[in-house]
Scaffold this active site. Structure first.
Site, PDB file in Angstrom:
ATOM      1  CG  ASN A 117       4.859  -8.578  -4.067  1.00 22.09           C
ATOM      2  OD1 ASN A 117       5.894  -8.729  -4.719  1.00 22.09           O
ATOM      3  ND2 ASN A 117       3.655  -8.742  -4.597  1.00 22.09           N
ATOM      4  CE  LYS A 138       2.662  -5.462  -5.860  1.00 27.45           C
ATOM      5  NZ  LYS A 138       1.353  -4.876  -6.129  1.00 27.45           N
ATOM      6  CG  HIS A 196       0.293 -10.731  -6.484  1.00 27.51           C
ATOM      7  ND1 HIS A 196      -0.171  -9.776  -7.361  1.00 27.51           N
ATOM      8  CD2 HIS A 196       0.524 -10.093  -5.315  1.00 27.51           C
ATOM      9  CE1 HIS A 196      -0.196  -8.608  -6.733  1.00 27.51           C
ATOM     10  NE2 HIS A 196       0.216  -8.776  -5.497  1.00 27.51           N
ATOM     11  CD  GLU A 215       0.609  -6.737  -9.164  1.00 27.02           C
ATOM     12  OE1 GLU A 215       1.770  -7.160  -8.988  1.00 27.02           O
ATOM     13  OE2 GLU A 215       0.104  -5.821  -8.478  1.00 27.02           O
ATOM     14  CD  GLU A 228      -1.923  -8.939  -1.979  1.00 25.52           C
ATOM     15  OE1 GLU A 228      -1.176  -8.219  -1.307  1.00 25.52           O
ATOM     16  OE2 GLU A 228      -1.650  -9.311  -3.141  1.00 25.52           O
ATOM     17  N   GLY A 253      -2.313  -1.070  -5.172  1.00 22.86           N
ATOM     18  CA  GLY A 253      -1.637   0.012  -5.885  1.00 22.86           C
ATOM     19  C   GLY A 253      -2.533   1.194  -6.198  1.00 22.86           C
ATOM     20  CB  SER A 275      -3.631   0.821  -0.671  1.00 23.01           C
ATOM     21  OG  SER A 275      -3.607   0.880  -2.078  1.00 23.01           O
TER      22      SER A 275
HETATM   23  P1  13P Z   1       0.264  -2.199  -2.715  1.00 21.67           P
HETATM   24  O1  13P Z   1       0.614  -2.253  -1.266  1.00 21.67           O
HETATM   25  O2  13P Z   1       1.234  -1.404  -3.547  1.00 21.67           O
HETATM   26  O3  13P Z   1      -1.168  -1.805  -2.922  1.00 21.67           O
HETATM   27  O4  13P Z   1       0.387  -3.718  -3.266  1.00 21.67           O
HETATM   28  C1  13P Z   1      -0.184  -4.735  -2.560  1.00 21.67           C
HETATM   29  C2  13P Z   1       0.259  -6.013  -3.131  1.00 21.67           C
HETATM   30  O5  13P Z   1      -0.068  -6.343  -4.252  1.00 21.67           O
HETATM   31  C3  13P Z   1       1.131  -6.873  -2.321  1.00 21.67           C
HETATM   32  O6  13P Z   1       1.269  -8.115  -2.892  1.00 21.67           O
END
Ligand code: 13P
Length: 257
Positions: free
Chosen positions: A9, A11, A102, A104, A174, A180, A220
């Protein structure tokens, strides 16, 4: 049989040129060592920004086992919704998957369970595979609500589906506190939640379907910890954020089954 999957992803990262270079570099690594020759024979999915999709589809199409999806779609198929992108449009440019729910999107864009159910429905209606994300916030884990939170997310947005459609879904667990932050769920924490999710599916749709659904871990996950996570019985791969932006790291994760 459930598939092993490693998904990146991206982002809101990369310009078009950077995104093309990233996809090309990962695809070259895969051409040199085909997915079928890698332990676990994983599928790979890129989730680039909308603007890059057409170009990344062209790159991925040349490599067996590599797919491209969008990070979001709207909850209806067309109309006066300025700025939105429909599942029908995504299908028309060769996307095969779409991320739904997601954290976010839930957090910054206030997407709720009902809207997410509609997005899943749009994806299915357009023959896109929804990769449905679920996971708890840190205070929810601290107060031991994490199982209940994830159950509610899954029940409300997915369990309205009939068996034939549900079978097409991929789930990504997740935990929000791990996204992150550099703080990964331990392999035990991931396994415990994945097993819980698989049991939920078993109760609703039966064992055969529960055992056919891929459940990915995200938060992560990186080249160092992927192996331990993917070793867990109910962890069928990863949804990778930061570490998907570096081709060598992402490829190492692909090789972690
Ligand atoms: P990170 O791997 O940067 O923690 O992000 C995970 C994520 O949100 C994948 O959709």
């Amino acid at each position: 049989m459930k598939k092993n999957i490693v998904a990146g992803n991206w982002k809101m990262n990369t310009t078009l040129e950077e995104g093309k270079a990233l996809a090309t570099s990962i695809c070259e690594l895969i051409i040199n060592k085909p997915l079928s020759a890698i332990s676990g024979n994983p599928e790979v999915i890129f989730f680039p920004p909308f603007t890059h999709l057409t170009e990344i589809v062209k790159i991925a199409k040349k490599v067996k086992g590599v797919y491209v999806g969008a990070q979001n779609c709207y909850s209806t198929d067309k109309g006066a919704y300025t700025g939105e992108v429909s599942a029908t449009m995504l299908k028309s440019i060769g996307a095969t998957h779409v991320l739904v729910g997601h954290s976010e999107r839930r957090q910054y864009f206030k997407e709720d369970d009902q809207a997410l159910a509609a997005k899943v429905s749009q994806a299915i209606d357009n023959s896109l595979i929804p990769v449905f994300c679920c996971g708890e916030l840190l205070p929810e884990r601290k107060s031991e609500q994490h199982f209940n939170v994830v159950k509610q997310q899954i029940v409300k947005s997915l369990f309205w589906m009939d068996e034939a459609d549900f079978k097409k879904v991929v789930i990504a667990y997740e935990p929000v506190w791990a996204i992150g932050t550099g703080e990964t769920a331990s392999p035990q924490q991931a396994q415990e939640m994945h097993e819980f999710i698989r049991n939920l599916i078993n109760e609703k749709y039966g064992m055969e379907i529960a055992n056919s659904i891929s459940i990915l871990y995200g938060g992560s996950c990186n080249a160092q910890n992927a192996k331990e996570l993917f070793k867990q019985t109910d962890v069928d791969g990863g949804l990778i954020g930061g570490a998907s932006l570096k081709s060598s790291d992402f490829f190492q994760i692909i090789c972690s089954f």
